[in-house]
Motif scaffolding. Structure first.
Motif, PDB file in Angstrom:
ATOM      1  N   LYS A  53      -4.186 -15.494   9.037  1.00 35.27           N
ATOM      2  CA  LYS A  53      -4.453 -14.468   8.027  1.00 35.27           C
ATOM      3  C   LYS A  53      -5.933 -14.116   7.959  1.00 35.27           C
ATOM      4  N   ILE A  54      -6.814 -15.078   8.213  1.00 32.10           N
ATOM      5  CA  ILE A  54      -8.243 -14.770   8.310  1.00 32.10           C
ATOM      6  C   ILE A  54      -8.479 -13.890   9.542  1.00 32.10           C
ATOM      7  N   ALA A  55      -7.769 -14.182  10.635  1.00 31.92           N
ATOM      8  CA  ALA A  55      -7.890 -13.358  11.845  1.00 31.92           C
ATOM      9  C   ALA A  55      -7.459 -11.918  11.557  1.00 31.92           C
ATOM     10  N   ASN A  94     -15.418 -15.368 -12.194  1.00 33.65           N
ATOM     11  CA  ASN A  94     -15.945 -13.994 -12.094  1.00 33.65           C
ATOM     12  C   ASN A  94     -17.251 -13.933 -11.308  1.00 33.65           C
ATOM     13  N   ASN A  95     -17.432 -14.884 -10.391  1.00 36.39           N
ATOM     14  CA  ASN A  95     -18.660 -14.972  -9.604  1.00 36.39           C
ATOM     15  C   ASN A  95     -18.503 -14.103  -8.344  1.00 36.39           C
ATOM     16  N   THR A  96     -18.789 -12.808  -8.504  1.00 36.85           N
ATOM     17  CA  THR A  96     -18.613 -11.872  -7.397  1.00 36.85           C
ATOM     18  C   THR A  96     -19.607 -12.133  -6.258  1.00 36.85           C
ATOM     19  N   ASP A  97     -20.792 -12.637  -6.575  1.00 37.56           N
ATOM     20  CA  ASP A  97     -21.770 -12.939  -5.524  1.00 37.56           C
ATOM     21  C   ASP A  97     -21.252 -14.027  -4.587  1.00 37.56           C
ATOM     22  N   LYS A  98     -20.714 -15.104  -5.150  1.00 38.08           N
ATOM     23  CA  LYS A  98     -20.172 -16.189  -4.324  1.00 38.08           C
ATOM     24  C   LYS A  98     -18.945 -15.706  -3.553  1.00 38.08           C
ATOM     25  N   PHE A  99     -18.099 -14.921  -4.212  1.00 38.21           N
ATOM     26  CA  PHE A  99     -16.900 -14.403  -3.561  1.00 38.21           C
ATOM     27  C   PHE A  99     -17.292 -13.553  -2.347  1.00 38.21           C
ATOM     28  N   GLU A 100     -18.280 -12.678  -2.524  1.00 36.03           N
ATOM     29  CA  GLU A 100     -18.742 -11.843  -1.412  1.00 36.03           C
ATOM     30  C   GLU A 100     -19.316 -12.710  -0.293  1.00 36.03           C
ATOM     31  N   LEU A 101     -20.146 -13.675  -0.632  1.00 33.74           N
ATOM     32  CA  LEU A 101     -20.726 -14.560   0.373  1.00 33.74           C
ATOM     33  C   LEU A 101     -19.636 -15.302   1.150  1.00 33.74           C
ATOM     34  N   ASP A 102     -18.622 -15.791   0.444  1.00 28.54           N
ATOM     35  CA  ASP A 102     -17.516 -16.491   1.107  1.00 28.54           C
ATOM     36  C   ASP A 102     -16.773 -15.560   2.067  1.00 28.54           C
ATOM     37  N   ARG A 103     -16.566 -14.301   1.669  1.00 26.58           N
ATOM     38  CA  ARG A 103     -15.880 -13.359   2.562  1.00 26.58           C
ATOM     39  C   ARG A 103     -16.757 -13.038   3.767  1.00 26.58           C
ATOM     40  N   ARG A 104     -18.042 -12.895   3.554  1.00 22.78           N
ATOM     41  CA  ARG A 104     -18.944 -12.655   4.687  1.00 22.78           C
ATOM     42  C   ARG A 104     -18.909 -13.846   5.651  1.00 22.78           C
ATOM     43  N   ASN A 105     -18.832 -15.060   5.114  1.00 22.32           N
ATOM     44  CA  ASN A 105     -18.728 -16.250   5.966  1.00 22.32           C
ATOM     45  C   ASN A 105     -17.417 -16.256   6.742  1.00 22.32           C
ATOM     46  N   ASN A 106     -16.329 -15.738   6.147  1.00 20.18           N
ATOM     47  CA  ASN A 106     -15.058 -15.634   6.869  1.00 20.18           C
ATOM     48  C   ASN A 106     -15.193 -14.742   8.102  1.00 20.18           C
ATOM     49  N   LEU A 107     -16.145 -13.831   8.067  1.00 17.71           N
ATOM     50  CA  LEU A 107     -16.302 -12.843   9.140  1.00 17.71           C
ATOM     51  C   LEU A 107     -17.391 -13.221  10.146  1.00 17.71           C
ATOM     52  N   ALA A 108     -17.961 -14.398  10.012  1.00 19.14           N
ATOM     53  CA  ALA A 108     -19.133 -14.789  10.797  1.00 19.14           C
ATOM     54  C   ALA A 108     -18.892 -14.806  12.306  1.00 19.14           C
ATOM     55  N   THR A 109     -17.663 -14.939  12.754  1.00 22.48           N
ATOM     56  CA  THR A 109     -17.413 -15.024  14.196  1.00 22.48           C
ATOM     57  C   THR A 109     -17.155 -13.668  14.844  1.00 22.48           C
ATOM     58  N   ILE A 110     -17.369 -12.589  14.108  1.00 26.68           N
ATOM     59  CA  ILE A 110     -17.260 -11.268  14.726  1.00 26.68           C
ATOM     60  C   ILE A 110     -18.449 -11.077  15.647  1.00 26.68           C
ATOM     61  N   ASP A 138     -21.392   1.704  13.446  1.00 27.51           N
ATOM     62  CA  ASP A 138     -22.768   1.742  13.924  1.00 27.51           C
ATOM     63  C   ASP A 138     -22.768   1.720  15.445  1.00 27.51           C
ATOM     64  N   ASN A 139     -23.911   1.508  16.028  1.00 27.79           N
ATOM     65  CA  ASN A 139     -24.040   1.586  17.489  1.00 27.79           C
ATOM     66  C   ASN A 139     -23.786   0.270  18.207  1.00 27.79           C
ATOM     67  N   PHE A 140     -23.256  -0.737  17.501  1.00 29.23           N
ATOM     68  CA  PHE A 140     -22.999  -2.025  18.134  1.00 29.23           C
ATOM     69  C   PHE A 140     -21.559  -2.195  18.601  1.00 29.23           C
ATOM     70  N   ALA A 141     -20.716  -1.199  18.369  1.00 27.81           N
ATOM     71  CA  ALA A 141     -19.317  -1.276  18.799  1.00 27.81           C
ATOM     72  C   ALA A 141     -19.278  -1.425  20.311  1.00 27.81           C
ATOM     73  N   PRO A 142     -18.285  -2.070  20.871  1.00 22.21           N
ATOM     74  CA  PRO A 142     -17.072  -2.549  20.222  1.00 22.21           C
ATOM     75  C   PRO A 142     -17.252  -3.923  19.570  1.00 22.21           C
ATOM     76  N   TYR A 143     -16.595  -4.058  18.455  1.00 26.03           N
ATOM     77  CA  TYR A 143     -16.583  -5.329  17.718  1.00 26.03           C
ATOM     78  C   TYR A 143     -15.309  -6.081  18.060  1.00 26.03           C
ATOM     79  N   VAL A 144     -15.442  -7.379  18.215  1.00 26.04           N
ATOM     80  CA  VAL A 144     -14.306  -8.266  18.431  1.00 26.04           C
ATOM     81  C   VAL A 144     -14.543  -9.523  17.614  1.00 26.04           C
ATOM     82  N   HIS A 145     -13.479 -10.258  17.369  1.00 28.22           N
ATOM     83  CA  HIS A 145     -13.680 -11.526  16.675  1.00 28.22           C
ATOM     84  C   HIS A 145     -13.246 -12.653  17.576  1.00 28.22           C
ATOM     85  N   ILE A 146     -13.930 -13.748  17.438  1.00 26.68           N
ATOM     86  CA  ILE A 146     -13.671 -14.928  18.243  1.00 26.68           C
ATOM     87  C   ILE A 146     -12.951 -15.935  17.364  1.00 26.68           C
ATOM     88  N   GLN A 147     -11.816 -16.447  17.871  1.00 26.44           N
ATOM     89  CA  GLN A 147     -11.054 -17.425  17.107  1.00 26.44           C
ATOM     90  C   GLN A 147     -11.351 -18.816  17.568  1.00 26.44           C
TER      91      GLN A 147
END
Length: 147
Positions: A53-55, A94-110, A138-147
């Motif tokens: 589901k993270i993938a 209701n800590n939206t800053d931590k929630f956002e940081l956690d989601r960004r960390n979920n995406l770290a392997t892109i 942006d100009n860095f495409a193509p994006y892929v994620h590594i599992q």
């Protein structure tokens, strides 16, 4: 063209603005909008299902980054691509800053890097949030994620 709601960016909208989306065919899922009831991986214990589901989350972000950009809207259910109900997402303390940081960390392997994203948290009367993530092309495409 990136859509607007009530002549505002989705990143400026309120709960009242979001009501316009419900059963509105002008705001069906398309190449710029995708509705998600929630972050499904948050309900999963650690393991293969959670990783799958993270993938899926990473794939959604990569798809928008590789196209023209767009909005992932979490906390709104859909039926056949049309927004049906504003449900919201629980955010601990209701800590939206931590929630956002956690989601960004979920995406770290892109790769080659995490795409540029903006987060907007719309507080709801029910105490939950609709989380809108704008993924910019942006100009860095193509994006892929590594599992």
């Amino acid at each position: 063209m990136i859509p607007k709601i009530n002549n505002k960016s989705f990143l400026e909208c309120t709960e009242e603005d979001l009501e316009v989306l419900i059963d509105n065919p002008d705001f069906r899922e398309n190449e710029y909008i995708e509705y998600k009831q929630g972050f499904s991986f948050l309900d999963e214990p650690k393991g293969k299902n959670r990783n799958d589901k993270i993938a899926e989350f990473k794939n959604d972000v990569c798809a928008f980054a590789n196209a023209e950009g767009g909005y992932l809207i979490f906390g709104i259910s859909d039926e056949s691509g049309c927004a049906k109900k504003i449900i919201g997402v629980d955010i601990p303390d209701n800590n939206t800053d931590k929630f956002e940081l956690d989601r960004r960390n979920n995406l770290a392997t892109i790769s080659p890097k995490t795409p540029y994203m903006s987060y907007h948290f719309v507080g709801l009367k029910n105490g939950k949030f609709v989380v809108i993530i704008y993924v910019k092309r942006d100009n860095f495409a193509p994006y892929v994620h590594i599992q």
